[in-house]
Design a protein around this motif. Structure first.
Motif, PDB file in Angstrom:
ATOM      1  N   SER A 279       0.827  -1.201   0.000  1.00  0.00           N
ATOM      2  CA  SER A 279       0.000   0.000   0.000  1.00  0.00           C
ATOM      3  C   SER A 279       0.863   1.254   0.000  1.00  0.00           C
ATOM      4  O   SER A 279       1.909   1.313   0.666  1.00  0.00           O
ATOM      5  N   ARG A 280       0.424   2.240  -0.760  1.00  0.00           N
ATOM      6  CA  ARG A 280       1.061   3.552  -0.833  1.00  0.00           C
ATOM      7  C   ARG A 280       2.552   3.470  -1.144  1.00  0.00           C
ATOM      8  O   ARG A 280       3.391   4.099  -0.508  1.00  0.00           O
ATOM      9  N   ARG A 281       2.845   2.656  -2.145  1.00  0.00           N
ATOM     10  CA  ARG A 281       4.214   2.540  -2.631  1.00  0.00           C
ATOM     11  C   ARG A 281       4.163   2.285  -4.136  1.00  0.00           C
ATOM     12  O   ARG A 281       3.471   1.375  -4.593  1.00  0.00           O
ATOM     13  N   TRP A 282       4.867   3.078  -4.911  1.00  0.00           N
ATOM     14  CA  TRP A 282       4.857   2.934  -6.359  1.00  0.00           C
ATOM     15  C   TRP A 282       5.558   1.645  -6.785  1.00  0.00           C
ATOM     16  O   TRP A 282       6.546   1.243  -6.180  1.00  0.00           O
ATOM     17  N   SER A 283       5.020   1.027  -7.827  1.00  0.00           N
ATOM     18  CA  SER A 283       5.696  -0.116  -8.429  1.00  0.00           C
ATOM     19  C   SER A 283       6.973   0.367  -9.107  1.00  0.00           C
ATOM     20  O   SER A 283       7.149   1.569  -9.339  1.00  0.00           O
ATOM     21  N   PRO A 284       7.917  -0.528  -9.430  1.00  0.00           N
ATOM     22  CA  PRO A 284       9.185  -0.108 -10.055  1.00  0.00           C
ATOM     23  C   PRO A 284       8.968   0.677 -11.347  1.00  0.00           C
ATOM     24  O   PRO A 284       7.939   0.562 -12.011  1.00  0.00           O
ATOM     25  N   GLU A 285       9.984   1.488 -11.686  1.00  0.00           N
ATOM     26  CA  GLU A 285       9.939   2.298 -12.906  1.00  0.00           C
ATOM     27  C   GLU A 285       9.710   1.424 -14.133  1.00  0.00           C
ATOM     28  O   GLU A 285      10.220   0.310 -14.220  1.00  0.00           O
ATOM     29  N   GLY A 286       8.948   1.914 -15.073  1.00  0.00           N
ATOM     30  CA  GLY A 286       8.676   1.193 -16.305  1.00  0.00           C
ATOM     31  C   GLY A 286       7.599   1.906 -17.095  1.00  0.00           C
ATOM     32  O   GLY A 286       7.168   3.012 -16.739  1.00  0.00           O
ATOM     33  N   LYS A 287       7.167   1.303 -18.163  1.00  0.00           N
ATOM     34  CA  LYS A 287       6.111   1.899 -18.979  1.00  0.00           C
ATOM     35  C   LYS A 287       4.843   2.098 -18.162  1.00  0.00           C
ATOM     36  O   LYS A 287       4.131   3.093 -18.316  1.00  0.00           O
ATOM     37  N   ILE A 288       4.551   1.129 -17.272  1.00  0.00           N
ATOM     38  CA  ILE A 288       3.379   1.218 -16.404  1.00  0.00           C
ATOM     39  C   ILE A 288       3.844   1.296 -14.955  1.00  0.00           C
ATOM     40  O   ILE A 288       4.650   0.491 -14.507  1.00  0.00           O
ATOM     41  N   GLN A 289       3.324   2.274 -14.232  1.00  0.00           N
ATOM     42  CA  GLN A 289       3.589   2.385 -12.803  1.00  0.00           C
ATOM     43  C   GLN A 289       2.258   2.401 -12.057  1.00  0.00           C
ATOM     44  O   GLN A 289       1.290   3.032 -12.506  1.00  0.00           O
ATOM     45  N   LEU A 290       2.226   1.706 -10.919  1.00  0.00           N
ATOM     46  CA  LEU A 290       0.992   1.582 -10.152  1.00  0.00           C
ATOM     47  C   LEU A 290       1.192   2.038  -8.716  1.00  0.00           C
ATOM     48  O   LEU A 290       2.291   1.936  -8.164  1.00  0.00           O
ATOM     49  N   TYR A 291       0.082   2.478  -8.111  1.00  0.00           N
ATOM     50  CA  TYR A 291       0.081   2.938  -6.729  1.00  0.00           C
ATOM     51  C   TYR A 291      -1.235   2.484  -6.103  1.00  0.00           C
ATOM     52  O   TYR A 291      -2.318   2.799  -6.605  1.00  0.00           O
ATOM     53  N   ASP A 292      -1.140   1.725  -4.993  1.00  0.00           N
ATOM     54  CA  ASP A 292      -2.328   1.181  -4.337  1.00  0.00           C
ATOM     55  C   ASP A 292      -2.583   1.923  -3.034  1.00  0.00           C
ATOM     56  O   ASP A 292      -1.811   1.810  -2.075  1.00  0.00           O
TER      57      ASP A 292
END
Length: 357
Positions: A279-292
């Motif tokens: 939670s509340r942590r960005w996924s690693p750098e890349g074309k798609i980044q996610l934040y939950d």
């Protein structure tokens, strides 16, 4: 108790046969036993223990109908001269030697030896999906069977989908809203059901027919809901080469589950996937980044370097068994690139990250 007189029977070629059966804890197996047509009227039984002395698990003189005794069921098909035994809710303690027997008065019983091995596994109990979405259900198996016949059935409506896989690197086999992928290298059977509705709820059974002698299966409950929290379809626009931001709500029951954003390419529902586990942590750098943001039950994503191929994505959740529920469909209309639109999208993406942080 059943005493089997076998001291002379073993010397008669072809009378005693033996089969090896593999099952998985929490699931079941179905075993088919042949007998001589002249003994169709005789009692049939299935017992466990030493070949000379075993304990009946089920025994019946009833014909052409299922008979049940606890976890065991038996069906004597007199027209085909075979009887079928099903064992449910397997545990590792069920491993051992069994006997399919035909009870013959004042003579030696005819029987088949069955060696059952139950492999420890985490059974499928229930899978949750949402109206308008899709689900992928994982069924793990260790034995790499040769060209197994696979059935997926709704046990209430008897609607079934059948596929036989002869290719180790098989793709998805599709029949209407059902698709199956048998990944033998991973020992994983994936079942994909699309365009879900609440009528799809109910009990299902996945059966892998290994041979004419036996099959193994797993039963699970599919729960389909129409949750007000979540938008079924989202439409966005983005300039080619720029970025686009996506926000998807998810039900509270999935707060602790892994969240993902999946790119669809043609018939491949999940050509590429990015997931976030914290939670509340960005996924690693890349074309798609996610934040939950689990407090808000909101999955936020940013897709950069958008092209015309980025036309469809799905937001979803993944259980600890790997089952996936695709909740919201995201359609992106990609326009021709302009320097201003590209710059504007980049600024929005940076602003989004600053606000969430």
């Amino acid at each position: 108790m059943k005493i089997i007189l076998t001291f002379t029977l073993l010397m008669i070629p072809g009378v005693v046969s033996s089969i090896s059966v593999t099952g998985y804890s929490g699931g079941g197996v179905t075993i088919t036993c042949k007998y001589d047509e002249g003994y169709a009227a005789n009692k049939k039984y299935f017992c466990k223990g030493q070949w000379s002395y075993c304990t009946d698990q089920i025994k019946t003189d009833k014909k052409d109908k299922w008979v049940h005794s606890g976890r065991f069921s038996l069906y004597d098909d007199t027209r085909s001269a075979v009887f079928t035994v099903t064992i449910r809710d397997l545990t590792e303690l069920d491993s051992g030697t069994y006997w399919c027997g035909t009870d013959i008065y004042a003579k030696k019983d005819l029987y088949t030896e069955v060696n059952l091995e139950v492999i420890r596994d985490q059974p499928i109990r229930s899978v949750r999906g949402y109206s308008g979405g899709n689900v992928i259900i994982n069924f793990k198996y260790e034995k790499q069977e040769v060209n197994p016949l696979i059935h997926i059935c709704n046990t209430a409506t008897y609607q079934c989908f059948t596929v036989i896989n002869t290719n180790r690197a098989a793709g998805w086999e599709q029949d209407g809203r059902f698709s199956v992928q048998d990944d033998r290298s991973a020992g994983l059977l994936r079942v994909f059901i699309r365009d879900l509705n609440e009528n799809d709820s109910g009990e299902y059974q996945i059966t892998v027919k290994v041979s004419e002698e036996y099959s193994f299966f797993s039963e699970f409950n599919l729960i389909i809901r129409d949750d007000d929290c979540c938008v079924k379809s989202i439409s966005l626009s983005a300039a080619a080469g720029g970025s686009v931001n996506i926000s998807c709500k998810y039900p509270q029951s999935h707060i602790s589950d892994v969240k993902f954003l999946c790119w669809r390419s043609g018939a491949d529902l999940c050509a590429e996937e990015t997931s976030v586990k914290e939670s509340r942590r960005w996924s690693p750098e890349g074309k798609i980044q996610l934040y939950d943001d689990r407090e808000e039950q909101l999955l936020t994503g940013s897709i950069s370097h958008v092209t015309e191929q980025d036309s469809e994505y799905w937001c979803g959740v993944q259980s600890d068994q790997g089952h996936k529920s695709f909740i919201s469909r995201v359609l992106i209309h990609v326009t021709e690139t302009t320097s201003s639109s590209s710059s504007s999208s980049s600024v929005k993406s940076q602003h989004l990250r600053m606000c969430i942080k």
